[in-house]
Design a protein around this motif. Structure first.
Motif, PDB file in Angstrom:
ATOM      1  N   ILE A   1       0.838  -1.197   0.000  1.00 35.42           N
ATOM      2  CA  ILE A   1       0.000   0.000   0.000  1.00 35.42           C
ATOM      3  C   ILE A   1       0.872   1.245   0.000  1.00 35.42           C
ATOM      4  N   ALA A   2       1.900   1.217   0.841  1.00 39.74           N
ATOM      5  CA  ALA A   2       2.797   2.374   0.916  1.00 39.74           C
ATOM      6  C   ALA A   2       3.468   2.605  -0.433  1.00 39.74           C
ATOM      7  N   ALA A   3       3.839   1.487  -1.098  1.00 34.85           N
ATOM      8  CA  ALA A   3       4.514   1.608  -2.398  1.00 34.85           C
ATOM      9  C   ALA A   3       3.584   2.238  -3.414  1.00 34.85           C
ATOM     10  N   GLU A   4       2.323   1.877  -3.321  1.00 35.83           N
ATOM     11  CA  GLU A   4       1.380   2.407  -4.286  1.00 35.83           C
ATOM     12  C   GLU A   4       1.147   3.901  -4.071  1.00 35.83           C
ATOM     13  N   LEU A   5       1.273   4.305  -2.826  1.00 33.85           N
ATOM     14  CA  LEU A   5       0.931   5.684  -2.506  1.00 33.85           C
ATOM     15  C   LEU A   5       2.101   6.642  -2.499  1.00 33.85           C
ATOM     16  N   GLN A   6       3.261   6.145  -2.074  1.00 34.87           N
ATOM     17  CA  GLN A   6       4.370   7.084  -1.912  1.00 34.87           C
ATOM     18  C   GLN A   6       5.042   7.332  -3.243  1.00 34.87           C
ATOM     19  N   GLN A   7       4.790   8.500  -3.790  1.00 33.34           N
ATOM     20  CA  GLN A   7       5.278   8.786  -5.125  1.00 33.34           C
ATOM     21  C   GLN A   7       6.653   9.410  -5.112  1.00 33.34           C
ATOM     22  N   GLY A   8       6.928  10.163  -4.083  1.00 38.30           N
ATOM     23  CA  GLY A   8       8.180  10.917  -4.068  1.00 38.30           C
ATOM     24  C   GLY A   8       9.358  10.027  -3.693  1.00 38.30           C
ATOM     25  N   ARG A   9      10.347  10.652  -3.114  1.00 36.72           N
ATOM     26  CA  ARG A   9      11.554   9.959  -2.720  1.00 36.72           C
ATOM     27  C   ARG A   9      11.227   8.938  -1.634  1.00 36.72           C
ATOM     28  N   ARG A  10      11.740   7.729  -1.768  1.00 36.25           N
ATOM     29  CA  ARG A  10      11.483   6.714  -0.748  1.00 36.25           C
ATOM     30  C   ARG A  10      12.659   6.660   0.207  1.00 36.25           C
ATOM     31  N   SER A  11      12.578   7.433   1.255  1.00 37.63           N
ATOM     32  CA  SER A  11      13.720   7.485   2.161  1.00 37.63           C
ATOM     33  C   SER A  11      13.578   6.463   3.269  1.00 37.63           C
ATOM     34  N   GLY A  12      12.576   6.608   4.114  1.00 43.30           N
ATOM     35  CA  GLY A  12      12.452   5.694   5.242  1.00 43.30           C
ATOM     36  C   GLY A  12      11.027   5.213   5.431  1.00 43.30           C
ATOM     37  N   LEU A  13      10.887   4.022   6.005  1.00 45.44           N
ATOM     38  CA  LEU A  13       9.581   3.445   6.284  1.00 45.44           C
ATOM     39  C   LEU A  13       9.619   2.942   7.729  1.00 45.44           C
ATOM     40  N   THR A  14       8.524   3.149   8.460  1.00 40.54           N
ATOM     41  CA  THR A  14       8.537   2.838   9.889  1.00 40.54           C
ATOM     42  C   THR A  14       7.602   1.679  10.220  1.00 40.54           C
ATOM     43  N   PHE A  15       8.109   0.742  11.021  1.00 38.58           N
ATOM     44  CA  PHE A  15       7.287  -0.368  11.521  1.00 38.58           C
ATOM     45  C   PHE A  15       7.397  -0.430  13.042  1.00 38.58           C
ATOM     46  N   ALA A  16       6.367  -0.997  13.677  1.00 36.61           N
ATOM     47  CA  ALA A  16       6.392  -1.107  15.135  1.00 36.61           C
ATOM     48  C   ALA A  16       6.192  -2.560  15.568  1.00 36.61           C
ATOM     49  N   PRO A  17       7.253  -3.372  15.553  1.00 38.01           N
ATOM     50  CA  PRO A  17       7.109  -4.745  16.060  1.00 38.01           C
ATOM     51  C   PRO A  17       6.960  -4.774  17.585  1.00 38.01           C
ATOM     52  N   GLU A  18       7.384  -3.734  18.254  1.00 34.92           N
ATOM     53  CA  GLU A  18       7.219  -3.504  19.700  1.00 34.92           C
ATOM     54  C   GLU A  18       8.048  -4.403  20.614  1.00 34.92           C
ATOM     55  N   ALA A  19       8.285  -5.678  20.219  1.00 38.23           N
ATOM     56  CA  ALA A  19       9.084  -6.541  21.099  1.00 38.23           C
ATOM     57  C   ALA A  19       9.984  -7.435  20.242  1.00 38.23           C
ATOM     58  N   GLY A  20      11.068  -7.912  20.868  1.00 35.34           N
ATOM     59  CA  GLY A  20      12.132  -8.559  20.120  1.00 35.34           C
ATOM     60  C   GLY A  20      11.957 -10.051  19.862  1.00 35.34           C
ATOM     61  N   THR A  21      11.075 -10.714  20.624  1.00 33.88           N
ATOM     62  CA  THR A  21      10.886 -12.158  20.413  1.00 33.88           C
ATOM     63  C   THR A  21       9.397 -12.474  20.248  1.00 33.88           C
ATOM     64  N   TRP A  22       9.123 -13.590  19.588  1.00 35.11           N
ATOM     65  CA  TRP A  22       7.742 -14.045  19.381  1.00 35.11           C
ATOM     66  C   TRP A  22       7.073 -14.301  20.722  1.00 35.11           C
ATOM     67  N   ARG A  23       7.833 -14.852  21.678  1.00 35.64           N
ATOM     68  CA  ARG A  23       7.275 -15.083  23.012  1.00 35.64           C
ATOM     69  C   ARG A  23       6.779 -13.762  23.607  1.00 35.64           C
ATOM     70  N   MET A  24       7.627 -12.760  23.542  1.00 42.14           N
ATOM     71  CA  MET A  24       7.283 -11.454  24.123  1.00 42.14           C
ATOM     72  C   MET A  24       6.089 -10.842  23.391  1.00 42.14           C
ATOM     73  N   ARG A  25       6.053 -11.052  22.071  1.00 39.98           N
ATOM     74  CA  ARG A  25       4.941 -10.453  21.310  1.00 39.98           C
ATOM     75  C   ARG A  25       3.625 -11.179  21.585  1.00 39.98           C
ATOM     76  N   GLN A  26       3.694 -12.448  21.981  1.00 37.59           N
ATOM     77  CA  GLN A  26       2.457 -13.118  22.414  1.00 37.59           C
ATOM     78  C   GLN A  26       1.994 -12.549  23.745  1.00 37.59           C
ATOM     79  N   VAL A  27       2.941 -12.237  24.610  1.00 35.79           N
ATOM     80  CA  VAL A  27       2.577 -11.642  25.898  1.00 35.79           C
ATOM     81  C   VAL A  27       1.852 -10.310  25.686  1.00 35.79           C
ATOM     82  N   ILE A  28       2.367  -9.505  24.780  1.00 33.73           N
ATOM     83  CA  ILE A  28       1.745  -8.188  24.575  1.00 33.73           C
ATOM     84  C   ILE A  28       0.655  -8.234  23.507  1.00 33.73           C
ATOM     85  N   ASN A  29       0.443  -9.419  22.942  1.00 31.72           N
ATOM     86  CA  ASN A  29      -0.583  -9.626  21.917  1.00 31.72           C
ATOM     87  C   ASN A  29      -0.344  -8.806  20.658  1.00 31.72           C
TER      88      ASN A  29
END
Lengths: 241, 685
Positions: B394-422
């Motif tokens: 979606i971002a690729a389809e929309l971002q027409q200008g310079r593609r400098s940075g894209l931000t993601f929020a995985p929030e935690a470093g392991t799958w175990r931890m991400r199950q804890v925080i859902n």
């Protein structure tokens, strides 16, 4: 592509906008007015607006200029209607007063403008004090100005960049009208004010109300305004209040 | 701080005069004076005329931080528009003056002013503050004082403004209970007019004593009047929170609007004359979120999900761009890729961009004009990008200008931890998203993480560095030096989340974890790490779950000059620690202590619509590392948000959005690097 030169004023509350602020406001106004403005090439296309000399935050002007490149054969616009259609998209105090198309190859505003006429309203100063300072500056052979440039103390002579200079009395104090040069560099009104060196006290420069009255270019040896103004708009002052 | 300023109140029905003549000379002496002049495009000229016997009801909507931060706040803009439409309402806006102007104002006896008419704040009937960040609480107190109003609600008279607060922080308003007259919980679209009506009647009756209007307001659903409740203590714990006035509810429920489509606001978004954050058109595509991330207060308190009809989104985008002249629009929500109408809206926008691109090609230099309804090249941003290749597509389809940075929020470093925080995204979801980004021209990805989460081990913390290392590796086939920036924030437990019982990590512990990560990151080539100050995290935690006993602490910090605590150059932990000690309160007890199920929490008399047993069960599930799929597409967990208000999720599609496994509970098969959508046209060429 057609280049259009606009003349606009900046009066009242909007005097507190910075040059960058004004540039962004004008860019949006050009878009909103539906003008077929040209864009630069590349990954971050920018609207092709070419600004003249910057006007400091806090200063007013009745003689600001802007060149805009418009794409030919697109949209329906008439240069005579631009002042009205653009002013309708601008905040109170910013108003386009005149517009004209200019031929290809016309020097840019930054290159062409060589002098500006400034008006400084100085509250609470005794007219005699100012008259003496003006007299002294006018007759001086050189006006040394100490500046810090690239971290080094340098001394410049303001004299060649100082043109006509007139002091008038006003209800609140005094008004100075001064022609200041822009080549090889623009003299700032604050620098000029500091060089007055009066015999009596002058108010802080922050309390001086500054307005740019004219910018001048040289055409075949005579000085002219980049765009001359027709009869003044009866609404200009009203909108700015 | 100087003594409160006496603001003379003008006669009831004549509008207060302008302070501009006194203000103007001061503006030549301060930084960025443009933020004090008003005059934004889209601002309605306030209409103070009214044939009501007591005159109009005037609101001053105020953001307790600078203009640059506060102006874009959509909530305040929405409320100002709704009040202006009320036949007897008038609304203006104010923001916190920066410290240089505040000093000039105090030295010259000029009070806080509105930017619309430059009228004195003390002359309004209501001052409505948005509270979005705990660290602005001292600014709230400062602005009340700068308005010439006694900072403590109990000391105000009938002719003083009513001080009202709304926004996400007000789900636990107890730390500011001493300073405010009324608190609004939840969506403000409807309740703001109900409050206006109550104040209108009070003014018509000649503005009798303050208690009478507060009693009437306390009966408006969604309005909480702190003075109407008594808190009793048992040592450091709260024994009970009970109504003190007759006729007030035992529990104040939040307000929820059923249909976002009925509220296409702001209709005329403000376009500032000077630079602000998020300086673009914003169109809210849905409110609420059911992904169920357990750390996320916004997701919990704004349920249920209410989508704006896709056609209305298109109209608001098209008309907003035309009216404002903006060249950027953000589709806002808590997770915009989940909007069920996303494909249509994006197809529409990409098509219009295509028109603009074609036109540019024809003219040889790019142009606006006939480019559909848009006024030239437009970029579209999604402030909350989902961590999967669909989101990147979606971002690729929309971002027409310079593609400098894209931000993601995985929030935690392991799958175990991400199950804890859902936050149910797998490592592969992340790598897929990152590979999609690098393969489509983005040069840098930014990853957001939290540390100090419940059950977090050092292995979980170090997992952050491991993910970053792998993201760099994923990028190598596509770029010579793929960039990864990791931003780590300390976790602050928030009210009305399953983690509201969790004892926050200490400053020392957060510092230790950040230190561990810094060491680890030295060996991760191509990755950069940034982190938040754990000391500021501690004070945020203190105020987030504090009770009324923190009122004097906030007041002490303010009196010692502790304003703008959101700003790292102004934040001062010593002021807070000193004030806690001065009032005999323990930072450990407020911030670092685990709460038990039977403890009376400071917000026990307020409700975000969530059942207490749902939250407690979700907390137990977290500790058991059990993740819960998104309830939009799975059976109901009976959290209470829909049933309690008789509202359903308003979602157009009964099937989950494409791509990724997150939230759907399904391990969707997927080819790494493949992107299930087409590339849009690049702008300007």
């Amino acid at each position: 592509m057609t280049r259009v030169r606009l003349r606009y004023s900046k009066l009242g509350k909007v005097r507190f906008l910075s040059h960058r602020d004004v540039a962004r406001v004008l860019e949006r106004a050009v878009r909103r007015a539906g003008l077929p403005v040209a864009y630069s090439q590349g990954f971050s296309p920018r609207a092709r607006l070419h600004f003249g000399l910057a006007l400091s935050t806090g200063f007013e002007s009745i003689a600001e200029y802007l060149d805009v490149d418009l794409v030919d054969g697109v949209g329906d616009w008439d240069v005579a209607e631009l002042p009205e259609s653009l002013s309708a998209c601008l905040p109170d105090g910013l108003e386009v007063g005149a517009a004209t198309t200019i031929p290809a190859g016309t020097p840019s505003l930054q290159d062409a403008v060589s002098w500006c006429t400034w008006q400084l309203d100085i509250p609470g100063v005794a007219p005699g004090v100012l008259a003496a300072a003006v007299e002294r500056l006018g007759s001086a052979d050189s006006i040394p100005l100490d500046l810090v440039r690239k971290g080094k103390q340098v001394r410049e002579d303001l004299r060649p960049l100082l043109g006509d200079l007139v002091a008038e009395r006003t209800a609140e104090g005094a008004r100075l009208v001064a022609d200041l040069g822009t080549k090889p560099r623009s003299v700032r009104p604050a620098e000029f004010y500091a060089a007055l060196d009066p015999t009596g006290p002058l108010p802080d420069v922050a309390d001086v109300r500054v307005l740019r009255r004219h910018q001048w270019i040289n055409v075949d040896g005579t000085r002219r305004e980049p765009v001359s103004l027709g009869p003044p708009s009866p609404h200009a002052q009203e909108r700015a209040s | 701080m100087s003594a409160p300023m006496a603001a003379a109140r003008s006669a009831v029905s004549s509008p207060p005069g302008s302070l501009w003549d006194r203000l103007e000379p001061l503006l030549s002496r301060v930084e960025k004076p443009a933020r004090y002049i008003g005059g934004e495009d889209g601002a309605v000229r306030p209409d103070w005329s009214s044939d009501a016997p007591g005159g109009p009801v005037s609101w001053l909507f105020t953001y307790p931080d600078t203009y640059e931060i506060g102006l874009p706040n959509q909530g305040l803009q929405i409320l100002a528009e709704i009040v202006a439409e009320h036949p007897h309402g008038v609304a203006e806006r104010a923001y916190a003056p920066w410290v240089d102007l505040e000093a000039e104002l105090r030295a010259n006896g000029v009070p806080l002013f509105s930017v619309d008419g430059h009228r004195p704040a003390g002359a309004f009937d209501l001052i409505g503050f948005n509270l979005s960040a705990e660290l602005t609480y001292t600014n709230l107190v400062n602005l009340i004082d700068l308005a010439g109003v006694p900072v403590r609600a109990a000391e105000r008279r009938a002719d003083h403004p009513l001080v009202c607060v709304g926004g996400h922080c007000t789900y636990n308003p107890e730390p500011v209970a001493d300073f405010v007259d009324l608190v609004v919980l939840g969506d403000g679209e409807e309740v703001v007019s109900e409050i206006t009506d109550v104040v209108l009647d009070w003014k018509a009756a000649g503005r009798p004593d303050r208690r009478s209007v507060l009693e009437a307001l306390a009966r408006v659903p969604g309005v909480y009047v702190p003075a109407a409740y008594e808190v009793s203590y048992d040592g450091p714990r709260i024994r009970a929170i009970e109504p003190r006035w007759p006729g007030v509810p035992e529990v104040v429920e939040k307000r929820t609007i059923a249909d976002l489509g009925e509220w296409p606001y702001p209709q005329s978004q403000l376009v500032p004359l000077t630079e602000v954050v998020h300086d673009r058109l914003n169109v809210e595509v849905f409110r609420g979120c059911t992904r169920g991330c357990r750390f996320c207060q916004a997701g919990m308190i704004t349920r249920p999900v209410r989508e704006r009809p896709a056609d209305q989104v298109r109209t608001m985008v098209r008309e907003g761009l035309r009216r404002t002249g903006y060249d950027e629009v953000a589709l806002t929500s808590l997770s915009t890729a989940d909007f069920s109408g996303i494909a249509g809206v994006i197809g529409d926008l990409a098509g219009r961009q295509q028109d603009a691109g074609d036109l540019a090609g024809r003219s040889g230099s790019g142009a606006a004009g006939d480019a559909g309804d848009l006024c030239g090249p437009v970029s579209v941003s999604l402030p909350s990008l989902r961590v999967d290749a669909f989101g990147v597509g979606i971002a690729a389809e929309l971002q027409q200008g310079r593609r400098s940075g894209l931000t993601f929020a995985p929030e935690a470093g392991t799958w175990r931890m991400r199950q804890v925080i859902n936050k149910l995204i797998t490592d592969d979801d992340l790598y897929g998203a990152v590979e999609a980004a690098y393969s489509q021209g983005w040069r840098r990805v930014k990853l957001y993480f939290l540390t100090g989460l419940p059950t977090e081990t050092d292995q979980d913390t170090l997992g952050i560095a491991e993910l970053a290392r792998n993201c760099v590796e994923v990028g190598r086939p596509h770029l010579r030096s793929p960039g990864v920036t990791v931003s780590v924030g300390g976790f602050v437990p928030k009210p009305f989340t399953p983690f509201q019982w969790f004892g926050q990590n200490t400053v020392a512990e957060l510092g230790r974890k950040i230190g561990l990560l810094r060491d680890e990151f030295r060996s991760v080539r191509g990755a950069q790490m940034k982190w938040h100050d754990p000391a500021a995290t501690q004070v945020e935690g203190l105020l987030s779950r504090g009770d009324r006993r923190l009122g004097p602490v906030i007041e002490s910090v303010w009196r010692r000059g502790g304003t703008f605590q959101e700003w790292s150059e102004c934040f001062d932990l010593d002021l807070w620690a000193g004030a806690m000690a001065e009032h005999g309160l323990s930072m450990d007890d407020y911030v670092h202590r685990h709460r038990t199920e039977d403890e009376v929490l400071p917000w026990a008399h307020l409700s975000a619509g969530l059942h207490q047993d749902f939250l407690w069960q979700d907390w137990r599930d977290a500790l058991a590392e059990v993740g819960l799929p998104d309830c939009r597409w799975t059976p109901c967990y009976d959290c209470g948000a829909c049933t309690g208000y008789g509202i359903e999720h308003v979602v157009a599609s009964a099937t989950p959005p494409a791509g990724g496994s997150q939230g759907t509970g399904q391990g969707l098969a997927w080819d790494r690097g493949a992107v299930p959508v087409q590339l849009g046209v690049r702008g300007g060429s």
